[in-house]
Design a protein around this motif. Structure first.
Motif, PDB file in Angstrom:
ATOM      1  N   ILE A  21       0.742  -1.396   0.019  1.00 47.20           N
ATOM      2  CA  ILE A  21       0.237  -0.117  -0.428  1.00 47.20           C
ATOM      3  C   ILE A  21       0.656   0.962  -0.180  1.00 47.20           C
ATOM      4  O   ILE A  21       0.004   2.228  -0.796  1.00 47.20           O
ATOM      5  CB  ILE A  21      -0.836  -0.190   1.565  1.00 47.20           C
ATOM      6  N   LEU A  22       1.685   1.047   1.543  1.00 43.90           N
ATOM      7  CA  LEU A  22       2.824   2.564   1.084  1.00 43.90           C
ATOM      8  C   LEU A  22       2.968   2.637  -0.246  1.00 43.90           C
ATOM      9  O   LEU A  22       3.200   4.062  -0.796  1.00 43.90           O
ATOM     10  CB  LEU A  22       4.218   2.083   1.555  1.00 43.90           C
ATOM     11  N   ASN A  23       4.115   1.640  -1.204  1.00 42.14           N
ATOM     12  CA  ASN A  23       4.354   2.053  -2.428  1.00 42.14           C
ATOM     13  C   ASN A  23       3.949   1.947  -3.732  1.00 42.14           C
ATOM     14  O   ASN A  23       3.758   3.118  -5.057  1.00 42.14           O
ATOM     15  CB  ASN A  23       4.873   0.723  -3.247  1.00 42.14           C
ATOM     16  N   GLU A  24       2.464   1.468  -3.291  1.00 38.63           N
ATOM     17  CA  GLU A  24       0.648   2.197  -4.205  1.00 38.63           C
ATOM     18  C   GLU A  24       0.651   3.780  -3.722  1.00 38.63           C
ATOM     19  O   GLU A  24       0.771   4.407  -4.698  1.00 38.63           O
ATOM     20  CB  GLU A  24      -0.284   1.541  -4.154  1.00 38.63           C
ATOM     21  N   VAL A  25       1.321   4.100  -3.047  1.00 39.10           N
ATOM     22  CA  VAL A  25       0.306   5.089  -2.840  1.00 39.10           C
ATOM     23  C   VAL A  25       2.241   6.350  -3.092  1.00 39.10           C
ATOM     24  O   VAL A  25       1.532   7.741  -3.884  1.00 39.10           O
ATOM     25  CB  VAL A  25       0.392   6.089  -0.859  1.00 39.10           C
ATOM     26  N   SER A  26       3.141   5.968  -2.810  1.00 43.72           N
ATOM     27  CA  SER A  26       4.175   6.533  -3.568  1.00 43.72           C
ATOM     28  C   SER A  26       3.839   6.677  -4.649  1.00 43.72           C
ATOM     29  O   SER A  26       4.117   8.365  -5.673  1.00 43.72           O
ATOM     30  CB  SER A  26       4.847   5.960  -2.684  1.00 43.72           C
ATOM     31  N   GLN A  27       3.540   5.833  -5.643  1.00 48.65           N
ATOM     32  CA  GLN A  27       3.787   6.184  -7.268  1.00 48.65           C
ATOM     33  C   GLN A  27       1.870   6.584  -7.347  1.00 48.65           C
ATOM     34  O   GLN A  27       2.437   7.482  -8.731  1.00 48.65           O
ATOM     35  CB  GLN A  27       3.384   4.471  -7.256  1.00 48.65           C
ATOM     36  N   CYS A  28       1.608   7.374  -6.022  1.00 51.02           N
ATOM     37  CA  CYS A  28       0.294   7.349  -7.048  1.00 51.02           C
ATOM     38  C   CYS A  28       0.199   9.250  -7.021  1.00 51.02           C
ATOM     39  O   CYS A  28       0.256  10.003  -7.542  1.00 51.02           O
ATOM     40  CB  CYS A  28      -1.312   7.417  -5.509  1.00 51.02           C
ATOM     41  N   VAL A  29       1.514   9.587  -5.665  1.00 49.46           N
ATOM     42  CA  VAL A  29       1.950  10.871  -5.809  1.00 49.46           C
ATOM     43  C   VAL A  29       2.223  11.114  -7.482  1.00 49.46           C
ATOM     44  O   VAL A  29       2.362  12.521  -7.517  1.00 49.46           O
ATOM     45  CB  VAL A  29       2.846  11.206  -4.749  1.00 49.46           C
ATOM     46  N   GLU A  30       3.691  10.162  -7.190  1.00 46.65           N
ATOM     47  CA  GLU A  30       4.251  11.244  -8.735  1.00 46.65           C
ATOM     48  C   GLU A  30       2.879  10.670  -9.948  1.00 46.65           C
ATOM     49  O   GLU A  30       3.390  11.164 -10.748  1.00 46.65           O
ATOM     50  CB  GLU A  30       5.299   9.619  -8.952  1.00 46.65           C
ATOM     51  N   PHE A 114       9.800   9.825   1.300  1.00 46.32           N
ATOM     52  CA  PHE A 114       9.691  10.306   0.477  1.00 46.32           C
ATOM     53  C   PHE A 114       8.791  11.686   0.954  1.00 46.32           C
ATOM     54  O   PHE A 114       7.985  11.431   1.363  1.00 46.32           O
ATOM     55  CB  PHE A 114       9.987  10.197  -0.192  1.00 46.32           C
ATOM     56  N   GLN A 115       9.355  13.158   0.337  1.00 45.60           N
ATOM     57  CA  GLN A 115       8.954  14.653  -0.001  1.00 45.60           C
ATOM     58  C   GLN A 115       8.857  14.873  -1.317  1.00 45.60           C
ATOM     59  O   GLN A 115       9.444  14.247  -1.960  1.00 45.60           O
ATOM     60  CB  GLN A 115       9.709  14.951   0.785  1.00 45.60           C
ATOM     61  N   TYR A 116       7.987  15.317  -1.334  1.00 43.09           N
ATOM     62  CA  TYR A 116       7.846  15.628  -2.873  1.00 43.09           C
ATOM     63  C   TYR A 116       7.304  17.112  -3.011  1.00 43.09           C
ATOM     64  O   TYR A 116       6.812  17.783  -2.241  1.00 43.09           O
ATOM     65  CB  TYR A 116       6.583  14.578  -3.255  1.00 43.09           C
ATOM     66  N   GLY A 119       3.544  21.406  -7.410  1.00 47.48           N
ATOM     67  CA  GLY A 119       3.106  23.405  -7.449  1.00 47.48           C
ATOM     68  C   GLY A 119       3.048  23.501  -6.288  1.00 47.48           C
ATOM     69  O   GLY A 119       4.762  23.916  -5.576  1.00 47.48           O
ATOM     70  N   ASP A 120       2.359  24.144  -5.408  1.00 48.91           N
ATOM     71  CA  ASP A 120       2.004  24.563  -4.654  1.00 48.91           C
ATOM     72  C   ASP A 120       2.245  24.571  -3.431  1.00 48.91           C
ATOM     73  O   ASP A 120       1.761  24.741  -1.778  1.00 48.91           O
ATOM     74  CB  ASP A 120       1.040  26.337  -3.834  1.00 48.91           C
ATOM     75  N   PHE A 121       2.403  22.688  -3.177  1.00 48.96           N
ATOM     76  CA  PHE A 121       1.955  22.083  -2.299  1.00 48.96           C
ATOM     77  C   PHE A 121       3.413  20.991  -2.174  1.00 48.96           C
ATOM     78  O   PHE A 121       3.864  20.531  -3.005  1.00 48.96           O
ATOM     79  CB  PHE A 121       1.032  21.079  -2.594  1.00 48.96           C
ATOM     80  N   GLN A 122       3.699  20.565  -1.001  1.00 50.77           N
ATOM     81  CA  GLN A 122       4.988  19.974  -0.833  1.00 50.77           C
ATOM     82  C   GLN A 122       3.991  18.488   0.609  1.00 50.77           C
ATOM     83  O   GLN A 122       3.402  18.692   1.074  1.00 50.77           O
ATOM     84  CB  GLN A 122       5.627  20.472   0.423  1.00 50.77           C
ATOM     85  N   LEU A 123       4.198  17.523   0.008  1.00 49.61           N
ATOM     86  CA  LEU A 123       3.751  16.035   0.456  1.00 49.61           C
ATOM     87  C   LEU A 123       4.678  15.519   1.205  1.00 49.61           C
ATOM     88  O   LEU A 123       5.688  15.713  -0.217  1.00 49.61           O
ATOM     89  CB  LEU A 123       3.083  15.490  -0.964  1.00 49.61           C
ATOM     90  N   ARG A 124       4.568  14.875   2.236  1.00 46.87           N
ATOM     91  CA  ARG A 124       5.687  13.398   2.592  1.00 46.87           C
ATOM     92  C   ARG A 124       4.523  12.526   2.835  1.00 46.87           C
ATOM     93  O   ARG A 124       3.921  12.639   4.047  1.00 46.87           O
ATOM     94  CB  ARG A 124       5.766  14.100   4.117  1.00 46.87           C
ATOM     95  N   VAL A 125       5.614  11.469   2.524  1.00 48.15           N
ATOM     96  CA  VAL A 125       4.361  10.252   2.637  1.00 48.15           C
ATOM     97  C   VAL A 125       5.791   9.325   3.021  1.00 48.15           C
ATOM     98  O   VAL A 125       6.422   8.967   2.483  1.00 48.15           O
ATOM     99  CB  VAL A 125       4.236   9.936   1.129  1.00 48.15           C
ATOM    100  N   ARG A 172      -7.108   3.588  -7.414  1.00 45.74           N
ATOM    101  CA  ARG A 172      -5.811   1.989  -7.437  1.00 45.74           C
ATOM    102  C   ARG A 172      -6.563   0.690  -6.365  1.00 45.74           C
ATOM    103  O   ARG A 172      -6.157   0.044  -6.460  1.00 45.74           O
ATOM    104  CB  ARG A 172      -4.952   2.946  -6.798  1.00 45.74           C
ATOM    105  N   SER A 173      -7.493   1.107  -6.392  1.00 48.21           N
ATOM    106  CA  SER A 173      -8.406   0.184  -5.896  1.00 48.21           C
ATOM    107  C   SER A 173      -7.493  -0.637  -4.087  1.00 48.21           C
ATOM    108  O   SER A 173      -8.310  -1.941  -3.851  1.00 48.21           O
ATOM    109  CB  SER A 173      -9.065  -0.418  -6.492  1.00 48.21           C
ATOM    110  N   LEU A 174      -7.339   0.455  -3.635  1.00 48.67           N
ATOM    111  CA  LEU A 174      -6.889   0.446  -2.227  1.00 48.67           C
ATOM    112  C   LEU A 174      -7.713  -0.642  -1.347  1.00 48.67           C
ATOM    113  O   LEU A 174      -8.980   0.278  -1.172  1.00 48.67           O
ATOM    114  CB  LEU A 174      -5.505   0.962  -1.696  1.00 48.67           C
ATOM    115  N   PRO A 175      -7.140  -1.237  -0.503  1.00 52.45           N
ATOM    116  CA  PRO A 175      -7.953  -1.855   0.733  1.00 52.45           C
ATOM    117  C   PRO A 175      -8.606  -0.644   2.545  1.00 52.45           C
ATOM    118  O   PRO A 175      -7.799  -0.731   2.742  1.00 52.45           O
ATOM    119  CB  PRO A 175      -7.416  -3.137   1.228  1.00 52.45           C
ATOM    120  N   GLY A 176      -8.855   0.448   1.759  1.00 49.32           N
ATOM    121  CA  GLY A 176      -8.803   1.453   2.712  1.00 49.32           C
ATOM    122  C   GLY A 176      -8.830   3.168   1.476  1.00 49.32           C
ATOM    123  O   GLY A 176      -8.736   3.281   0.683  1.00 49.32           O
ATOM    124  N   HIS A 177      -8.311   4.229   2.981  1.00 46.03           N
ATOM    125  CA  HIS A 177      -8.389   5.543   2.229  1.00 46.03           C
ATOM    126  C   HIS A 177      -7.537   6.675   3.288  1.00 46.03           C
ATOM    127  O   HIS A 177      -7.525   6.029   5.014  1.00 46.03           O
ATOM    128  CB  HIS A 177      -9.685   6.654   2.659  1.00 46.03           C
TER     129      HIS A 177
END
Length: 222
Positions: A21-30, A114-116, A119-125, A172-177
């Motif tokens: 799930i963590l890997n999928e979320v990181s790919q989602c940011v990209e 990782f930090q991403y 635009g005007d946003f900074q994300l850390r996952v 991505r149909s992940l089991p959660g949100h």
């Protein structure tokens, strides 16, 4: 200081968090054009008092925790959720506490990932893992809106960004949100202008949610 929301991954009933799930979320940011900038790490510690007499235990708070944040490396933040107290100290306070033997670490957790830039946003996952262990306890995400430091003025923009984000994750149909449970900052004496105190309180709130979720899953298994 830019406004930040701290979210946590809420697994669907009967499921748990995992590295997939963590890997999928990181790919989602990209996938929504987030540009990876490097690693980040924060540490949260639950403390317990060093008592000479156990009968005195009731006099001390049960949920006393400290947190170090990457953006304020020379500071350390204490939170007592029961009494709605948050305070800032110099990072050397940890060594002082150890020498005084007043409190000791009950459990320490790392938030790392990782930090991403987007635009005007900074994300850390990142993942939540106990110190000296690899078992995943949770997933957190920081969303920081760089142009604004007012909680009220940034609220609509943050909500709109989260709608876009949740839509991307749902594909991505992940089991959660991801969940955002905003604390009542006023109870901690914090105002509309965002500070690191707000971040510390959010992490304390998020960890309470993560622990409650883990205990619920454990209860179902038992």
């Amino acid at each position: 200081m830019p406004v930040k929301w701290v979210l946590h991954w809420q697994p669907n009933a009967g499921t748990t968090v995992n590295t997939q799930i963590l890997n999928e979320v990181s790919q989602c940011v990209e996938s929504i054009n987030g540009v990876k900038e490097g690693r980040w790490k924060a540490t949260l510690t639950y403390y317990k008092p060093m008592l000479k007499e156990q009968s005195a235990a009731a006099e001390f708070p049960r949920d006393f925790l400290g947190i170090s944040l990457p953006e304020q490396a020379n500071k350390y933040y204490f939170i007592i959720r029961g009494q709605r107290i948050v305070c800032e100290a110099d990072s050397t306070i940890q060594a002082i506490m150890e020498k005084l033997q007043s409190y000791k670490s009950r459990v320490a957790l790392y938030f790392e990932g990782f930090q991403y830039q987007l635009g005007d946003f900074q994300l850390r996952v990142g993942k939540v893992v106990p110190m000296h262990a690899e078992n995943l306890r949770g997933i957190v995400m920081e969303v920081e809106y760089l142009p604004i430091s007012s909680l009220e003025k940034s609220h609509q923009t943050m909500e709109e960004f989260l709608d876009i984000w949740q839509d991307a994750v749902s594909k991505r149909s992940l089991p959660g949100h991801f969940m955002h449970a905003e604390p009542n900052f006023g109870e901690y004496g914090l105002g509309d202008v965002y500070t690191s105190h707000h971040t510390a309180v959010q992490y304390a709130t998020v960890m309470a949610q993560v622990i409650a979720t883990a205990q619920a899953v454990q209860g179902v298994r038992n």
